[in-house]
Design a protein around this motif. Structure first.
Motif, PDB file in Angstrom:
ATOM      1  N   GLY A  13       0.826  -1.202   0.000  1.00  0.00           N
ATOM      2  CA  GLY A  13       0.000   0.000   0.000  1.00  0.00           C
ATOM      3  C   GLY A  13       0.856   1.245   0.000  1.00  0.00           C
ATOM      4  N   LEU A  14       0.380   2.287  -0.688  1.00  0.00           N
ATOM      5  CA  LEU A  14       1.098   3.556  -0.782  1.00  0.00           C
ATOM      6  C   LEU A  14       0.139   4.715  -0.529  1.00  0.00           C
ATOM      7  N   GLY A  15       0.649   5.765   0.100  1.00  0.00           N
ATOM      8  CA  GLY A  15      -0.137   6.971   0.319  1.00  0.00           C
ATOM      9  C   GLY A  15       0.759   8.192   0.278  1.00  0.00           C
ATOM     10  N   ALA A  16       0.332   9.236  -0.396  1.00  0.00           N
ATOM     11  CA  ALA A  16       1.167  10.433  -0.532  1.00  0.00           C
ATOM     12  C   ALA A  16       0.331  11.701  -0.477  1.00  0.00           C
ATOM     13  N   LEU A  17       0.868  12.688   0.214  1.00  0.00           N
ATOM     14  CA  LEU A  17       0.299  14.035   0.265  1.00  0.00           C
ATOM     15  C   LEU A  17       1.470  14.982   0.100  1.00  0.00           C
ATOM     16  N   THR A  18       1.601  15.587  -1.083  1.00  0.00           N
ATOM     17  CA  THR A  18       2.820  16.322  -1.417  1.00  0.00           C
ATOM     18  C   THR A  18       2.513  17.651  -2.097  1.00  0.00           C
ATOM     19  N   PRO A  19       3.522  18.515  -2.215  1.00  0.00           N
ATOM     20  CA  PRO A  19       3.327  19.783  -2.916  1.00  0.00           C
ATOM     21  C   PRO A  19       3.062  19.649  -4.409  1.00  0.00           C
ATOM     22  N   ILE A  20       3.241  18.436  -4.962  1.00  0.00           N
ATOM     23  CA  ILE A  20       2.941  18.243  -6.385  1.00  0.00           C
ATOM     24  C   ILE A  20       1.874  17.173  -6.592  1.00  0.00           C
ATOM     25  N   GLY A  21       1.091  16.912  -5.565  1.00  0.00           N
ATOM     26  CA  GLY A  21       0.001  15.953  -5.712  1.00  0.00           C
ATOM     27  C   GLY A  21      -0.494  15.459  -4.379  1.00  0.00           C
ATOM     28  N   ASN A  22      -1.820  15.422  -4.226  1.00  0.00           N
ATOM     29  CA  ASN A  22      -2.426  15.032  -2.950  1.00  0.00           C
ATOM     30  C   ASN A  22      -2.791  13.560  -2.865  1.00  0.00           C
TER      31      ASN A  22
END
Length: 419
Positions: A13-22
């Motif tokens: 599983g992967l999860g990302a909240l970043t300045p270039i994509g939520n």
């Protein structure tokens, strides 16, 4: 003598909240496209600040994910953690029936914890003429371990649960710890990652005071320029990254999709300086060597290194010296890239975000680029493929993520294509 059988560890599983994509997909597509997340700071008035820009989250509304009443009990770093962890948990299917939640843990990192909470409460304390009327949520919003607790509370995960703090190496330290606990049979799955919300007045001014941040205020989108002759410091970023690490047999038995495999990790110390990396990269070289040995791989099998490479005059050079010294004649055959040129530096969350980039690189056989570098500095070792300007296609069987932190902390994670 007791014999220990090491388990295989996979990413489910992967999860990302970043300045270039939520989310992970948006983040990865923008990373491949070479999109910069930098722009003027909107969180506070920067008139008196040396640095007036950062890599902030875009179009992010916490109330789309967490009820307002609950969100108010969390600092932003915990809010970010909950969003990224939720994506990873749902992606892995860990919230479905049949999972023994006593065997699922959370190891979450933050180098700074609740910076905004601390800043706000101290200012309120001063404005109240130092009458101590603090919020009952002050401490539980502030402490760095609270994100791990909140994630476990939401899902009922009763396994291993703690926080790693090693400055900018924090979330890579969390990954290495999770990897080791699972392969030793101490957990079936662990949500590992990190979050950071350092774009505050104290955060920006504090890093300005030690001359760590870029001051290229007239051109924020090109300010993070690793390896460039004009690099002048890193660009602050915010957000979170989460990976579900899981015992291979457990993942297969429940029919989980598998993104890749974590095969090695190491943590070392420079033992040199509080903030500066060792000029010859001795600690970094030792960490990379130990991580590759831990993975049971040879130097020739490494295809891609996601470098720490923050766009600082000293750090970029020392890391590349470490790579060239360790890999020798093999170094030019590597792809090296600095994805912080797009995301900015997410401090304690950087390692998790960059681990996701490594896993996706092994999945899709593509190397995300280093952007903004126009003239390579004379101090940069020559002959290296720094993946400048645009993404490059190549077979990526093994990818390695480097992260280094103030205090001389080094954490290295090695990922392999799943077969």
């Amino acid at each position: 003598m007791r014999t220990v059988t090491l388990r295989r560890v996979v990413i489910t599983g992967l999860g990302a909240l970043t300045p270039i994509g939520n989310d992970v997909n948006t983040f990865w597509e923008n990373l491949k496209a070479g999109k910069s997340g930098a722009g003027p700071i909107t969180k506070f008035d920067t008139t008196e600040f040396k640095t007036k820009f950062a890599c902030e989250l875009k179009d992010f509304d916490i109330e789309k994910f967490i009820e307002k009443k609950e969100a108010r009990k969390m600092d932003q770093f915990t809010q970010y953690a909950m969003v990224a962890a939720s994506e990873a948990v749902e992606d892995a299917g860990l919230n479905s029936g049949g999972i023994d939640k006593t065997k699922v843990g959370v190891i979450w990192a933050s180098g700074n914890g609740g910076m905004q909470t601390f800043e706000d409460q101290i200012l309120e304390f001063q404005q109240a003429n130092f009458v101590p009327k603090f919020s009952p949520f002050f401490i539980i919003k502030l402490i760095s371990d609270i994100a791990a607790g909140q994630i476990a509370l939401k899902y009922g995960f009763m396994g291993i649960n703690f926080c790693t703090v090693s400055a900018c190496a924090s979330s890579s330290s969390a990954l290495v710890d999770a990897f080791n606990y699972i392969r030793l049979g101490k957990a079936k799955a662990i949500i590992a990652g990190g979050s950071e919300a350092p774009i505050t007045r104290a955060g920006i001014a504090g890093f300005n005071a030690i001359k760590a941040l870029s001051t290229r205020n007239e051109d924020p989108s090109h300010a993070s320029r690793p390896f460039d002759t004009d690099r002048d410091g890193f660009v602050m970023g915010e957000g979170a990254g989460a990976l579900v690490l899981e015992e291979y047999e457990h993942a297969v038995a429940r029919g989980a999709k598998i993104y890749g495999e974590m095969v090695g990790g190491a943590m070392t110390a420079d033992a040199y300086h509080l903030t500066a990396t060792h000029p010859e990269g001795l600690g970094a070289r030792l960490g990379m060597q130990e991580a590759i040995e831990d993975a049971g791989l040879t130097l020739a099998e490494v295809d891609y290194i996601n470098g720490h490479c923050t766009s600082t005059p000293v750090g970029d050079v020392s890391e590349l010296k470490a790579i060239t010294t360790l890999f020798g004649d093999l170094a030019p055959k590597l792809n090296i890239s600095a994805t912080k040129s797009m995301t900015g530096h997410l401090l304690g969350a950087a390692g998790a975000i960059e681990a996701i980039a490594c896993v996706k690189a092994t999945q899709e056989d593509i190397i995300p680029p280093t952007i903004n570098t126009t003239t390579i500095g004379d101090d940069i070792p020559s002959g290296l493929n720094l993946t400048l300007g645009q993404a490059q296609k190549r077979t990526v069987n093994v990818a390695m993520s480097n992260t280094f932190g103030f205090g001389g902390h080094n954490a290295i994670a090695v990922f392999k294509k799943y077969k």
